[in-house]
Design an enzyme around this catalytic site. Structure first.
Site, PDB file in Angstrom:
ATOM      1  CG  ASP A 171      -6.653  -2.570  -3.838  1.00  0.00           C
ATOM      2  OD1 ASP A 171      -7.298  -1.817  -3.082  1.00  0.00           O
ATOM      3  OD2 ASP A 171      -5.508  -2.957  -3.583  1.00  0.00           O
ATOM      4  CB  SER A 192      -0.963  -0.057   1.199  1.00  0.00           C
ATOM      5  OG  SER A 192      -2.032   0.837   1.034  1.00  0.00           O
ATOM      6  CG  HIS A 209      -6.064  -2.162   0.159  1.00  0.00           C
ATOM      7  ND1 HIS A 209      -5.263  -1.745  -0.887  1.00  0.00           N
ATOM      8  CD2 HIS A 209      -5.506  -1.662   1.290  1.00  0.00           C
ATOM      9  CE1 HIS A 209      -4.268  -1.004  -0.397  1.00  0.00           C
ATOM     10  NE2 HIS A 209      -4.396  -0.947   0.917  1.00  0.00           N
TER      11      HIS A 209
END
Length: 403
Positions: A318, A190, A347
């Protein structure tokens, strides 16, 4: 091969590769695999020949999968030893090593630096699973907890950001100095992935890492911000903003009497990540506005400058790192980069594979196959690829390697 010139052919960016060129496996049709390094690295990724099978029910919806992984994935019990390092600007970051490894592992064991996502740290399940898997392969692993994350101390009125590479540079230099005989690698998730890829692009010709993996990278922060404020994503936005506020309030005394454009009350009570960034982050790092901060901190612009092997793994669905923000064309044009796009995953989810639903993410064995392949090649003085000619000269030899 010796000094024989490589044939002049076009870069390979399609997953449809002949069996002669790819004797070990083909990517399963359920996966989209592309990139300038496709021909070079695909043979090492054995698991890609099998279908991507989302775990029933959980893996069918991106939000269910994201939330399930965050709250119900198992948390491996690992004893860690913390090392706090002071940065050049008197800030602090915390490095968590597996306790005892400094004595148990040889000095040339490969070192893997793990970079969690926004507000994340060594206590997160996805980090622990990767840490455990790499250690089981004989790797030395360290978690890089950014300022304020994972209970890392905050000693100056400044947190970390998507734009700031100083801490990353110092951590890599510090780890490299501790283990000068070892090859260094990094995995980021991320926001940690965004910082990692920006670092790779910034260092370019002088990068001390031998390889890297980017997972769930938002890549284009402007696009990610737009989607973050829509529909169910608002739930994630509020949750992350709340986590940022908790970290901020622990160290609020450092930020008293801050002048200029700082809006401390807005940051302390932010209802969205954007509000927190507006009140604090973008001012700390000298940006005129939040949009200016996001547009100048996106790692999508860095891909074209990456000169070490880089694997990017993204999920098509995502909700936080939108697939339309992936710089696919730059990845295809870069002979050092490979992209795997899974149909599901959410995610930081990827609840699929033999260990689903409570075990490690589907991505972990893929990541380790890639890293172990690089480490084997590095031990044979495997160079970084500066152009397509280098790739073609080396990739022919790779097909004879045992992977």
């Amino acid at each position: 091969m010796g000094s024989m010139p490589a044939p002049q052919i076009r870069p390979i960016t399609s997953v449809h590769v002949s069996t002669k060129a790819m004797p070990y496996n083909h990517p399963h049709p359920s996966l989209e695999v592309t990139g300038g390094a496709l021909h070079t690295f695909l043979p090492a990724l054995k698991t890609l020949s099998r279908p991507y099978g989302p775990f029933p029910v959980i893996g069918w919806n991106c939000h269910v999968e994201t939330i399930f992984a965050a709250f119900f994935r198992s948390l491996p019990d690992i004893k860690l030893k913390r090392e706090c390092i002071r940065t050049k600007d008197d800030g602090s970051v915390a490095l968590d090593w597996i306790s005892g490894d400094h004595q148990l592992l040889p000095p040339d064991s490969p070192v893997l630096i793990l970079m969690p996502g926004l507000t994340g740290g060594s206590e997160d399940s996805y980090v622990r699973h990767m840490l455990l898997r790499a250690r089981s392969k004989g790797w030395r692993v360290v978690v890089f907890n950014s300022r304020g994350c994972g209970d890392s101390p905050v000693t100056t009125p400044q947190f970390y950001s998507a734009s700031f590479l100083g801490d990353m540079q110092e951590v890599v230099a510090h780890v490299g100095s501790k283990y000068p005989k070892a090859h260094l690698y990094a995995v980021g998730w991320s926001l940690g992935a965004n910082i990692l890829v920006r670092y790779l692009g910034h260092e370019s010709h002088s990068c001390p890492l031998s390889g890297a993996v980017s997972l769930c990278n938002p890549f284009n922060l402007v696009i990610a911000d737009q989607d973050f404020r829509k529909g169910f994503n608002i739930v994630y936005d509020k949750a992350l903003a709340s986590a940022l506020c908790r970290i901020f309030k622990k160290h609020a005394l450092l930020f008293e009497d801050m002048g200029g454009e700082f809006n401390i009350p807005l940051a302390a009570n932010a209802k969205s990540v954007r509000q927190f960034d507006d009140g604090l982050t973008r001012v700390s790092f000298g940006f005129k506005s939040v949009d200016d901060y996001y547009s100048n901190s996106s790692s999508s612009d860095s891909i074209k400058h990456v000169r070490i092997p880089l694997l990017c793994i993204q999920a098509q669905n995502d909700p936080i790192a939108p697939s339309r923000g992936i710089p696919c064309e730059d990845i295809k044009a870069n002979p050092n980069c490979l992209l795997i796009l899974t149909p599901k995953g959410g995610h930081l989810g990827w609840v699929a594979g033999p260990e689903a639903p409570f075990g490690s993410p589907w991505t972990d064995p893929v990541v380790m196959d890639f890293l172990e392949h690089l480490e084997r090649a590095s031990s044979n003085a495997f160079p970084c690829f500066s152009d397509l000619k280098d790739v073609q000269q080396i990739s022919e030899g790779l097909n004879s390697l045992e992977v």
